[in-house]
Design a protein around this motif. Structure first.
Motif, PDB file in Angstrom:
ATOM      1  N   GLU A   1       0.815  -1.217   0.000  1.00 17.74           N
ATOM      2  CA  GLU A   1       0.000   0.000   0.000  1.00 17.74           C
ATOM      3  C   GLU A   1       0.847   1.265   0.000  1.00 17.74           C
ATOM      4  OE1 GLU A   1      -3.264  -0.091   2.819  1.00 17.74           O
ATOM      5  OE2 GLU A   1      -3.457  -2.240   2.502  1.00 17.74           O
TER       6      GLU A   1
ATOM      7  N   GLU B   1      -1.382   0.842  -9.115  1.00 14.96           N
ATOM      8  CA  GLU B   1      -2.716   0.398  -9.525  1.00 14.96           C
ATOM      9  C   GLU B   1      -2.888  -1.103  -9.284  1.00 14.96           C
ATOM     10  OE1 GLU B   1      -6.618   0.443 -11.080  1.00 14.96           O
ATOM     11  OE2 GLU B   1      -5.338   1.981 -10.195  1.00 14.96           O
TER      12      GLU B   1
ATOM     13  N   ARG C   1      -3.415  -1.549  -5.671  1.00 14.23           N
ATOM     14  CA  ARG C   1      -4.721  -1.000  -5.304  1.00 14.23           C
ATOM     15  C   ARG C   1      -5.829  -1.990  -5.659  1.00 14.23           C
ATOM     16  NH1 ARG C   1      -9.076   0.596  -7.176  1.00 14.23           N
ATOM     17  NH2 ARG C   1      -8.431   0.505  -9.336  1.00 14.23           N
ATOM     18  N   GLN C   2      -5.733  -2.571  -6.833  1.00 17.06           N
ATOM     19  CA  GLN C   2      -6.743  -3.539  -7.267  1.00 17.06           C
ATOM     20  C   GLN C   2      -6.742  -4.776  -6.382  1.00 17.06           C
ATOM     21  OE1 GLN C   2      -6.117  -4.397 -11.394  1.00 17.06           O
ATOM     22  NE2 GLN C   2      -6.606  -2.327 -12.036  1.00 17.06           N
ATOM     23  N   LYS C   3      -5.539  -5.247  -6.035  1.00 13.93           N
ATOM     24  CA  LYS C   3      -5.452  -6.410  -5.141  1.00 13.93           C
ATOM     25  C   LYS C   3      -6.091  -6.115  -3.791  1.00 13.93           C
ATOM     26  CE  LYS C   3      -2.151  -9.220  -4.888  1.00 13.93           C
ATOM     27  NZ  LYS C   3      -1.145 -10.233  -4.941  1.00 13.93           N
ATOM     28  N   LYS C   4      -5.835  -4.929  -3.253  1.00 13.46           N
ATOM     29  CA  LYS C   4      -6.410  -4.543  -1.964  1.00 13.46           C
ATOM     30  C   LYS C   4      -7.929  -4.418  -2.077  1.00 13.46           C
ATOM     31  CE  LYS C   4      -6.340  -0.865   1.555  1.00 13.46           C
ATOM     32  NZ  LYS C   4      -7.464  -1.432   2.199  1.00 13.46           N
ATOM     33  N   GLU C   5      -8.391  -3.770  -3.135  1.00 11.99           N
ATOM     34  CA  GLU C   5      -9.831  -3.591  -3.342  1.00 11.99           C
ATOM     35  C   GLU C   5     -10.526  -4.946  -3.457  1.00 11.99           C
ATOM     36  OE1 GLU C   5     -12.082  -2.049  -7.149  1.00 11.99           O
ATOM     37  OE2 GLU C   5     -11.243  -0.346  -6.031  1.00 11.99           O
ATOM     38  N   TYR C   6      -9.929  -5.857  -4.188  1.00 13.01           N
ATOM     39  CA  TYR C   6     -10.494  -7.195  -4.358  1.00 13.01           C
ATOM     40  C   TYR C   6     -10.571  -7.919  -3.012  1.00 13.01           C
ATOM     41  CZ  TYR C   6     -11.228 -11.876  -6.307  1.00 13.01           C
ATOM     42  OH  TYR C   6     -11.740 -13.115  -6.611  1.00 13.01           O
ATOM     43  N   LYS C   7      -9.486  -7.838  -2.247  1.00 15.29           N
ATOM     44  CA  LYS C   7      -9.464  -8.508  -0.945  1.00 15.29           C
ATOM     45  C   LYS C   7     -10.473  -7.879   0.009  1.00 15.29           C
ATOM     46  CE  LYS C   7      -6.621 -10.175   2.784  1.00 15.29           C
ATOM     47  NZ  LYS C   7      -5.309 -10.334   3.357  1.00 15.29           N
ATOM     48  N   ASP C   8     -10.583  -6.543  -0.026  1.00 11.93           N
ATOM     49  CA  ASP C   8     -11.555  -5.860   0.827  1.00 11.93           C
ATOM     50  C   ASP C   8     -12.986  -6.280   0.494  1.00 11.93           C
ATOM     51  OD1 ASP C   8      -9.461  -4.560   2.083  1.00 11.93           O
ATOM     52  OD2 ASP C   8      -9.825  -2.619   1.095  1.00 11.93           O
ATOM     53  N   LYS C   9     -13.263  -6.484  -0.793  1.00 15.43           N
ATOM     54  CA  LYS C   9     -14.619  -6.854  -1.228  1.00 15.43           C
ATOM     55  C   LYS C   9     -14.933  -8.331  -0.989  1.00 15.43           C
ATOM     56  CE  LYS C   9     -15.357  -3.408  -4.819  1.00 15.43           C
ATOM     57  NZ  LYS C   9     -15.527  -3.172  -6.268  1.00 15.43           N
TER      58      LYS C   9
END
Length: 156
Positions: free
Chosen positions: A97, A118, A121-129
């Protein structure tokens, strides 16, 4: 006299903050990232992530010389906008991050650093979702699908 007191106070605060900033930004190995990197965002990134990288390198049983070479290599690669598999793996293992600051850099000059930020960011967003990690295969598949549908990569 009141103006002079305010000026002296402002000057004092400036010197104290400058000293505090320089004290915070010290390398364990005496590496001056401001001399080997440009712009300041990359140097600050290196000072911030260095302790985590050293801790990670300890788990890999790297020698002190190998640690210094790796740290300098990462700093130099980032400055040149170059990406290497080991660089990405080292950052992913420590603080992915932290790369989000790269989006503040000029995109035309640092396109790979923008892509790296990016990607994380996408990996984090995916894991958060979803609550699970996005695999490399899923990320590549998603990028290929996006490109097929829209004729361009995510970042354009």
């Amino acid at each position: 006299m009141n103006k002079l007191a305010h000026s002296l106070a402002a000057l004092f605060v400036y010197f104290i903050s400058t000293f505090a900033l320089s004290a915070e930004q010290e390398s364990v190995y005496g590496i001056d990232y401001h001399k080997i990197t440009y712009p300041k965002i990359i140097a600050d990134f290196m000072y911030g992530i260095e302790p985590k990288l050293i801790q990670y390198y300890d788990t890999l049983n790297l020698t002190e010389e190998q640690k210094v070479q790796s740290l300098k290599g990462i700093a130099g690669s980032l400055t040149l906008n170059h990406m290497f598999k080991t660089l990405v793996e080292d950052i992913a293992a420590t603080d992915p991050e932290a790369t989000f600051v790269f989006t503040k850099l000029p995109k035309d000059d640092y396109s790979n650093l923008h892509l790296l930020a990016e990607y994380f960011r996408q990996k984090k967003e995916y894991k958060d979702k979803t609550g699970v990690e996005l695999t490399e295969e899923e990320a590549e598949s998603t990028q290929k699908l996006y490109k097929a549908l829209f004729g361009k990569d995510y970042n354009h």
